[in-house]
Write a protein that holds these residues in place. Structure first.
Motif, PDB file in Angstrom:
ATOM      1  N   UNK A   1      12.133  41.646 121.910  1.00 49.58           N
ATOM      2  CA  UNK A   1      12.783  42.254 122.803  1.00 49.58           C
ATOM      3  C   UNK A   1      14.516  41.681 121.883  1.00 49.58           C
ATOM      4  N   UNK A   2      15.223  42.214 121.678  1.00 51.94           N
ATOM      5  CA  UNK A   2      16.832  41.028 121.204  1.00 51.94           C
ATOM      6  C   UNK A   2      17.487  41.062 122.910  1.00 51.94           C
ATOM      7  N   UNK A   3      17.977  39.360 122.725  1.00 52.21           N
ATOM      8  CA  UNK A   3      18.102  39.047 124.491  1.00 52.21           C
ATOM      9  C   UNK A   3      19.720  39.308 124.249  1.00 52.21           C
ATOM     10  N   UNK A   4      20.012  39.707 123.160  1.00 52.86           N
ATOM     11  CA  UNK A   4      21.643  40.376 123.468  1.00 52.86           C
ATOM     12  C   UNK A   4      21.786  41.642 123.714  1.00 52.86           C
ATOM     13  N   UNK A   5      20.404  42.712 123.714  1.00 58.95           N
ATOM     14  CA  UNK A   5      20.784  43.785 124.205  1.00 58.95           C
ATOM     15  C   UNK A   5      20.320  43.798 126.021  1.00 58.95           C
ATOM     16  N   UNK A   6      19.868  42.559 126.380  1.00 58.87           N
ATOM     17  CA  UNK A   6      19.666  42.936 127.693  1.00 58.87           C
ATOM     18  C   UNK A   6      20.764  42.793 128.590  1.00 58.87           C
TER      19      UNK A   6
ATOM     20  N   UNK B   1      23.385  53.320 126.244  1.00 58.43           N
ATOM     21  CA  UNK B   1      22.875  54.373 126.899  1.00 58.43           C
ATOM     22  C   UNK B   1      21.650  55.112 126.162  1.00 58.43           C
ATOM     23  N   UNK B   2      21.360  54.803 125.054  1.00 62.12           N
ATOM     24  CA  UNK B   2      20.495  56.036 124.703  1.00 62.12           C
ATOM     25  C   UNK B   2      19.397  55.246 124.727  1.00 62.12           C
ATOM     26  N   UNK B   3      19.456  54.239 124.476  1.00 62.90           N
ATOM     27  CA  UNK B   3      18.262  52.770 124.039  1.00 62.90           C
ATOM     28  C   UNK B   3      18.199  52.583 125.374  1.00 62.90           C
ATOM     29  N   UNK B   4      17.130  52.204 125.999  1.00 58.22           N
ATOM     30  CA  UNK B   4      17.105  51.513 127.662  1.00 58.22           C
ATOM     31  C   UNK B   4      15.879  50.762 127.380  1.00 58.22           C
ATOM     32  N   UNK B   5      15.596  49.323 127.719  1.00 54.55           N
ATOM     33  CA  UNK B   5      14.944  48.205 127.870  1.00 54.55           C
ATOM     34  C   UNK B   5      14.589  47.547 129.188  1.00 54.55           C
ATOM     35  N   UNK B   6      12.813  47.566 129.702  1.00 59.61           N
ATOM     36  CA  UNK B   6      12.542  46.739 130.128  1.00 59.61           C
ATOM     37  C   UNK B   6      11.703  45.552 130.308  1.00 59.61           C
ATOM     38  N   UNK B   7      11.821  45.119 130.459  1.00 59.19           N
ATOM     39  CA  UNK B   7      11.414  43.689 129.656  1.00 59.19           C
ATOM     40  C   UNK B   7      10.340  42.740 131.280  1.00 59.19           C
ATOM     41  N   UNK B   8       9.449  42.948 131.241  1.00 57.03           N
ATOM     42  CA  UNK B   8       8.412  42.305 132.325  1.00 57.03           C
ATOM     43  C   UNK B   8       8.198  40.952 131.964  1.00 57.03           C
ATOM     44  N   UNK B   9       7.867  39.824 132.438  1.00 52.00           N
ATOM     45  CA  UNK B   9       7.934  38.663 132.493  1.00 52.00           C
ATOM     46  C   UNK B   9       7.354  37.822 133.307  1.00 52.00           C
ATOM     47  N   UNK B  10       6.949  36.561 133.623  1.00 50.52           N
ATOM     48  CA  UNK B  10       6.306  35.653 134.918  1.00 50.52           C
ATOM     49  C   UNK B  10       7.317  34.895 134.342  1.00 50.52           C
ATOM     50  N   UNK B  11       7.449  34.176 132.993  1.00 53.88           N
ATOM     51  CA  UNK B  11       8.412  33.365 132.717  1.00 53.88           C
ATOM     52  C   UNK B  11       9.709  33.253 132.704  1.00 53.88           C
ATOM     53  N   UNK B  12      10.030  31.891 133.778  1.00 52.24           N
ATOM     54  CA  UNK B  12      11.724  31.371 133.612  1.00 52.24           C
ATOM     55  C   UNK B  12      12.748  31.869 132.017  1.00 52.24           C
ATOM     56  N   UNK B  13      13.922  32.672 133.057  1.00 51.99           N
ATOM     57  CA  UNK B  13      14.301  33.008 131.134  1.00 51.99           C
ATOM     58  C   UNK B  13      14.944  31.486 130.552  1.00 51.99           C
TER      59      UNK B  13
ATOM     60  N   UNK C   1      14.278  42.495 133.404  1.00 57.61           N
ATOM     61  CA  UNK C   1      15.461  41.904 132.801  1.00 57.61           C
ATOM     62  C   UNK C   1      15.195  43.830 132.265  1.00 57.61           C
ATOM     63  N   UNK C   2      15.813  43.851 132.711  1.00 59.21           N
ATOM     64  CA  UNK C   2      16.726  45.613 132.064  1.00 59.21           C
ATOM     65  C   UNK C   2      17.976  45.360 130.944  1.00 59.21           C
ATOM     66  N   UNK C   3      18.103  46.430 130.484  1.00 60.25           N
ATOM     67  CA  UNK C   3      18.852  46.413 128.807  1.00 60.25           C
ATOM     68  C   UNK C   3      19.035  47.632 128.263  1.00 60.25           C
TER      69      UNK C   3
ATOM     70  N   UNK D   1      21.213  34.378 131.583  1.00 57.61           N
ATOM     71  CA  UNK D   1      20.053  33.660 131.583  1.00 57.61           C
ATOM     72  C   UNK D   1      19.434  33.287 130.595  1.00 57.61           C
ATOM     73  N   UNK D   2      19.229  33.739 129.905  1.00 55.84           N
ATOM     74  CA  UNK D   2      18.326  33.069 128.609  1.00 55.84           C
ATOM     75  C   UNK D   2      19.182  31.583 127.755  1.00 55.84           C
ATOM     76  N   UNK D   3      19.418  31.490 128.486  1.00 55.39           N
ATOM     77  CA  UNK D   3      19.996  30.237 127.987  1.00 55.39           C
ATOM     78  C   UNK D   3      19.683  29.115 126.959  1.00 55.39           C
ATOM     79  N   UNK D   4      17.926  28.890 126.618  1.00 51.11           N
ATOM     80  CA  UNK D   4      17.800  28.520 125.994  1.00 51.11           C
ATOM     81  C   UNK D   4      18.050  28.469 124.763  1.00 51.11           C
TER      82      UNK D   4
END
Length: 142
Positions: free
Chosen positions: A97-102, A11-23, A4-6, A107-110
């Protein structure tokens, strides 16, 4: 693992969140401290996942510490977006990771779980982060 990118708005800070869990099943936490509530923070971590943070211009990165001073809160000085928090350093660094920045934040609907950590000692807080937060790699901050 899904990636999950964000990042921040400019654009100065980029994120790449890797997980096997469903969002949709990943626990989302809404810390109730004054910093997180003011940012509308929704945080996530997968202890078996990984977060990569890439910073293009270190001068536009704001690192903020408060309270027990056990974590660095990363914000962009240019656009103001709060993207992540990091505890520790080197190979032992852990992050949320702050989900709002993805980019795919919808998709992170919980429903976020409100959490309070005020009663934790410094040692308890660091221990919780070592087990509940995820490994992180930081590029461009040094």
């Amino acid at each position: 693992m899904a990636v999950h990118s964000g990042g921040c708005h400019c654009g100065n800070i980029r994120l790449s969140f890797s997980t096997a869990l469903d969002p949709t099943s990943l626990e989302i936490r809404a810390c109730q401290c004054s910093f997180c509530t003011r940012h509308g923070s929704r945080a996530a971590a997968d202890p078996n996942g990984h977060l990569t943070i890439s910073v293009e211009d270190k001068a536009r990165l704001q690192i903020y510490r408060f309270g027990l001073r056990t974590a660095d809160y990363l914000l962009c000085r240019e656009c103001g977006v709060y993207v992540a928090a990091i505890a520790g350093d080197g190979d032992g660094a852990r992050a949320i990771v702050i989900v709002n920045a993805l980019d795919d934040r919808e998709q992170f609907s919980r429903e976020p779980i409100p959490v309070r950590y005020d009663a934790e000692s410094r040692e308890q807080r660091l221990a919780r982060r070592r087990t509940a937060w995820m490994p992180v790699e930081i590029r461009g901050m040094t």
